[in-house]
Motif scaffolding. Sequence first.
Motif, mmCIF file in Angstrom:
data_model
loop_
_atom_site.group_PDB
_atom_site.id
_atom_site.type_symbol
_atom_site.label_atom_id
_atom_site.label_comp_id
_atom_site.label_asym_id
_atom_site.label_seq_id
_atom_site.Cartn_x
_atom_site.Cartn_y
_atom_site.Cartn_z
ATOM 1 N N VAL A 148 0.701 -1.130 0.048
ATOM 2 C CA VAL A 148 0.110 0.033 0.015
ATOM 3 C C VAL A 148 0.778 1.207 0.125
ATOM 4 O O VAL A 148 0.266 2.223 -0.026
ATOM 5 C CB VAL A 148 -0.982 -0.140 1.142
ATOM 6 N N GLU A 149 2.155 1.173 0.132
ATOM 7 C CA GLU A 149 3.085 2.425 0.152
ATOM 8 C C GLU A 149 4.402 1.753 -0.091
ATOM 9 O O GLU A 149 4.923 0.864 0.573
ATOM 10 C CB GLU A 149 2.898 3.020 1.583
ATOM 11 N N VAL A 150 5.207 2.786 -0.912
ATOM 12 C CA VAL A 150 6.626 2.733 -1.002
ATOM 13 C C VAL A 150 7.401 3.843 -0.931
ATOM 14 O O VAL A 150 6.814 4.809 -1.603
ATOM 15 C CB VAL A 150 6.603 2.109 -2.642
ATOM 16 N N ASP A 151 8.162 3.744 -0.146
ATOM 17 C CA ASP A 151 9.390 5.031 -0.134
ATOM 18 C C ASP A 151 10.762 4.682 -0.108
ATOM 19 O O ASP A 151 11.422 4.059 1.105
ATOM 20 C CB ASP A 151 8.837 5.671 1.273
ATOM 21 N N ALA A 152 11.152 4.350 -1.258
ATOM 22 C CA ALA A 152 12.535 3.744 -1.342
ATOM 23 C C ALA A 152 13.086 3.924 -2.777
ATOM 24 O O ALA A 152 12.322 4.258 -3.691
ATOM 25 C CB ALA A 152 12.624 2.359 -0.900
ATOM 26 N N SER A 153 14.349 4.116 -2.980
ATOM 27 C CA SER A 153 14.916 4.205 -4.312
ATOM 28 C C SER A 153 14.660 3.013 -5.289
ATOM 29 O O SER A 153 14.539 2.118 -4.443
ATOM 30 C CB SER A 153 16.390 4.529 -4.185
ATOM 31 N N ASP A 154 14.983 3.095 -6.527
ATOM 32 C CA ASP A 154 14.742 2.082 -7.415
ATOM 33 C C ASP A 154 15.879 1.050 -7.100
ATOM 34 O O ASP A 154 15.351 -0.245 -6.805
ATOM 35 C CB ASP A 154 14.725 2.422 -8.745
ATOM 36 N N GLU A 155 17.189 1.463 -6.766
ATOM 37 C CA GLU A 155 18.183 0.722 -6.567
ATOM 38 C C GLU A 155 17.903 -0.313 -5.388
ATOM 39 O O GLU A 155 17.881 -1.374 -5.307
ATOM 40 C CB GLU A 155 19.379 1.356 -6.385
ATOM 41 N N GLY A 171 15.025 2.500 3.025
ATOM 42 C CA GLY A 171 13.830 2.650 2.408
ATOM 43 C C GLY A 171 12.768 1.765 3.247
ATOM 44 O O GLY A 171 13.117 0.988 4.046
ATOM 45 N N LEU A 172 11.454 1.801 2.659
ATOM 46 C CA LEU A 172 10.395 1.382 3.543
ATOM 47 C C LEU A 172 9.320 0.831 2.357
ATOM 48 O O LEU A 172 8.903 1.518 1.478
ATOM 49 C CB LEU A 172 9.909 2.320 4.554
ATOM 50 N N VAL A 173 8.748 -0.544 2.614
ATOM 51 C CA VAL A 173 7.556 -0.807 1.997
ATOM 52 C C VAL A 173 6.697 -1.283 2.802
ATOM 53 O O VAL A 173 6.995 -2.146 4.075
ATOM 54 C CB VAL A 173 7.933 -2.164 0.951
ATOM 55 N N VAL A 174 5.474 -0.569 2.971
ATOM 56 C CA VAL A 174 4.375 -1.088 3.837
ATOM 57 C C VAL A 174 3.369 -2.113 3.068
ATOM 58 O O VAL A 174 2.870 -1.713 1.936
ATOM 59 C CB VAL A 174 3.621 0.065 4.216
ATOM 60 N N VAL A 175 3.126 -3.006 3.697
ATOM 61 C CA VAL A 175 2.112 -4.299 3.008
ATOM 62 C C VAL A 175 1.192 -4.284 4.260
ATOM 63 O O VAL A 175 1.259 -4.163 5.282
ATOM 64 C CB VAL A 175 3.035 -5.699 3.362
ATOM 65 N N GLY A 176 -0.201 -4.162 3.524
ATOM 66 C CA GLY A 176 -1.276 -4.055 4.478
ATOM 67 C C GLY A 176 -2.397 -4.833 3.840
ATOM 68 O O GLY A 176 -2.440 -5.665 2.824
ATOM 69 N N ASP A 177 -3.217 -5.146 5.009
ATOM 70 C CA ASP A 177 -4.652 -5.834 4.473
ATOM 71 C C ASP A 177 -5.987 -4.781 4.329
ATOM 72 O O ASP A 177 -6.121 -3.983 5.145
ATOM 73 C CB ASP A 177 -4.996 -6.513 5.516
#
Length: 834
Positions: free
Chosen positions: A527-534, A654-660
């Motif tokens: 539901v959310e991505v906050d990180a560089s492509d690398e 970076g941060l990736v948010v996984v949600g329900d």
Amino acid sequence: MSDAGPTRECNVCRQPIAGDPIASNSDGPFCSTGCREISRLLGDDAPSDRPATKSDTDRSVPDGVTRTFLRIDGMYSPTCEAYLEHIADTQSGVVAAEASYVTETVRVDHDADAVSADDLRDALSRTGYTAFLRSDAIADGNASGTRRSREADGLRKRRSDEVLGLRYAAGIVFGAFLMVPYVAIMYPAHLAPYFDAAFLKAFEGAFQLSGGSGFLFLRIYFVLTAIVLFFTGMPVLRGAYISLKMRRPTTDLLVAFTVVSAFCYGTGAVLLGDNNIFYDLTLVVAAVVSGVSFYETSIKQRALERLTELTVSQVDSARRLDDGDDATEVAVDSLDPGDRILVREGERIPVDGTLVGDGCSVKEAVVTGEALPVAKRTGDTIVGGGVVTDGAAVVEVGDPVTSSVDRITDSLWSIQSADHGIRRRADALAYRLATLVAGVAVAVGVWVIVSGGSLPASVMAVLLALLVATPWALGLATPLSVATSIRDAMERGIVVLDDTIFERLREVDVVVFDKTGTLTTGEMEVVEVDASDEALADAAALERRAAHPAAAAIVSAIDSKTGDATARTDGDHIDGSDAEDGATPPAGRDVRDFRTHATGVSGTVDGRDALVGDLDLFAERGWTVPSEVRAKARDARGFGRLPVVIGRDGRANGLVVVGDNPRQGWLDTVTSLHERGIEVAVLTGDNEEATDFFAEQEAVSYVFADVPPEGKTEAIRRFQRDRRVAMVGDGTNDAPALAQADLGISLGSGTALAADAADIAIVDDDLSLVKTTFEFARAARRRVRQNVGLAFAYNAIAIPVALGGLFNPVTAAISVAVCGGLLAVNSSRDLFAE
């Protein structure tokens, strides 16, 4: 903090508290914050103050007493419940018995030495009922599907359905054959004196029953009509007998009044030389009532077939480890406390126990409702029914050898067996009418005697009064309404298996929703991505090798983002469908030293250290986490979301948010219920952070988080002290609560056990159909009322005709045709179009 030790029980769910209890108020102790909130908002409920409810049946069985569950084919009314409980109670060694026609279940507590389970089965298989052990019924059915569908598909059940179809077919075949002389000769003969039509003149004097011809007619029709009456009409006669035995008149008794009195009157008429022979009334009414019962059964069977066919969350075998750590596959039943078993990644844990091997992750949603996997370390409790999602588990089998799913199943059956049905509106009316009709008939007979009539004349008058005054069509009104209402609902994806929901749904004051898989999709999505492509590409390379439930979602979303410059971020949902056609996925990367941890994965990607996991994993490895990443990760914990931190070379970047995510239309559904004056509650095993979003909604009155399965059932029961409760859920852990509620509704994505427990199953994952079910209930009540009123059409015609001295087979047939036609037409209309 506590010196009570692990033997203390939670004041709400009654489960043992291992270690220190949750900080409590004066009503404690509690095993969780959820149970504490249930006590605070719904009040304390000490055992000595508890009103008797069906959940009280789910308590421990006394020493020396065995609890047996039986499925009874042929139950269809509260009278059946009372009768079967009476039969069970008369058996030697029986301590207590509870029956429910709603779930066709009988629970018997008994001394196994005095009376075995097989003895109970045989004792309850009488008077048209067929009893079988629930475990045998499941084994007898198809290998897959819900327990309910396997029971309904069992050999005995199939035989019973076949017999019902045979009864109906026999009534139609014999009835059609016997009606030919009536239509061809007897009806014209009765019409001839009243109409001056040339073609009727030929029938004058036909069917004169004086002399030998009358007895020939009697022998033929007496035998063939008796076959229809006692074979096709046997279910009705059985129901009438039981209603008399239990002193609870039902519509079956009204139908029996009609078919038996018509048969007896016809026999008497032949003997007395009268051609007012009402064998046709016996034939038609018995066949029609049997036909409607068969139709109702077939509609319910079609509804049953629509239920979600998912594997029950139970395991039959386990890998037992010996002293040399060699694994041997054995039956779960052969496990002993203290045995060690191996559960590999992706497999379901067969029994409860303690983790003795390396750490792993376990998804316990089937039992707790928690959407996210739980990290387990050596010494942690392992829940039977959970799935190992990361690593492998070596589990020491607990004492006793059982699974949490097994206990939930037993709890479900206990609650179902005490789920007494609501008396049908028509049966409640029949209770009064049967006495009235019988009184009128006796009064007519006495009047004939007093007026100087003979005893035979008095008997014939009594029989005729029963024929004319008995509203037998009430026996059609309810089953026809039920069958067509179930049909209309099923066409819209709402499966109804229990006709009492028509009353229960209209009386609901509170609707309790499970969260995970009900109000939310129950599936991991980014539901959310906050990180560089690398950084994302490194994370994708590692997660491709992971078995964590969030891994696939992360890989799909990261591939989409790195291959599509227009991919959305900052809170927008991202999945593989966001990639433009022709987008090139990231080039393959060299991954070495890959390692799985309880809360993440690590390795080297193109020669550089990479780490993907939660904040605890970064802390354990000593990696630096910038304050802004740490703050975002903590904020993301709300609404059941899982923050996955991405890092390389010792630092999080970076941060990736996984949600329900919430299910589509959920807010409209709860708002609609709120506007109807119905309170809405959310009940979940997830943590409090996962429910903050719902607590902010005006339409939601109660939110309970961190609630164990037993706590869910207790919350429902406490609501029930002064309110009618409906429960909407989808998981195995919801099953006892679904059964405990006055009305249970399961979603199509739910487990088989949830479908077994529910009264209504929504075939698709369309939450808006919960709202539709309430509209459906009002329409169903309108149809029942209309049909009950139309059922008196027969008497409205027959009584005035009889008072005018014109009641004969023709007028009786007209009355039946008009009444039956009105009921059929009204029931054939679309329920939702009314």
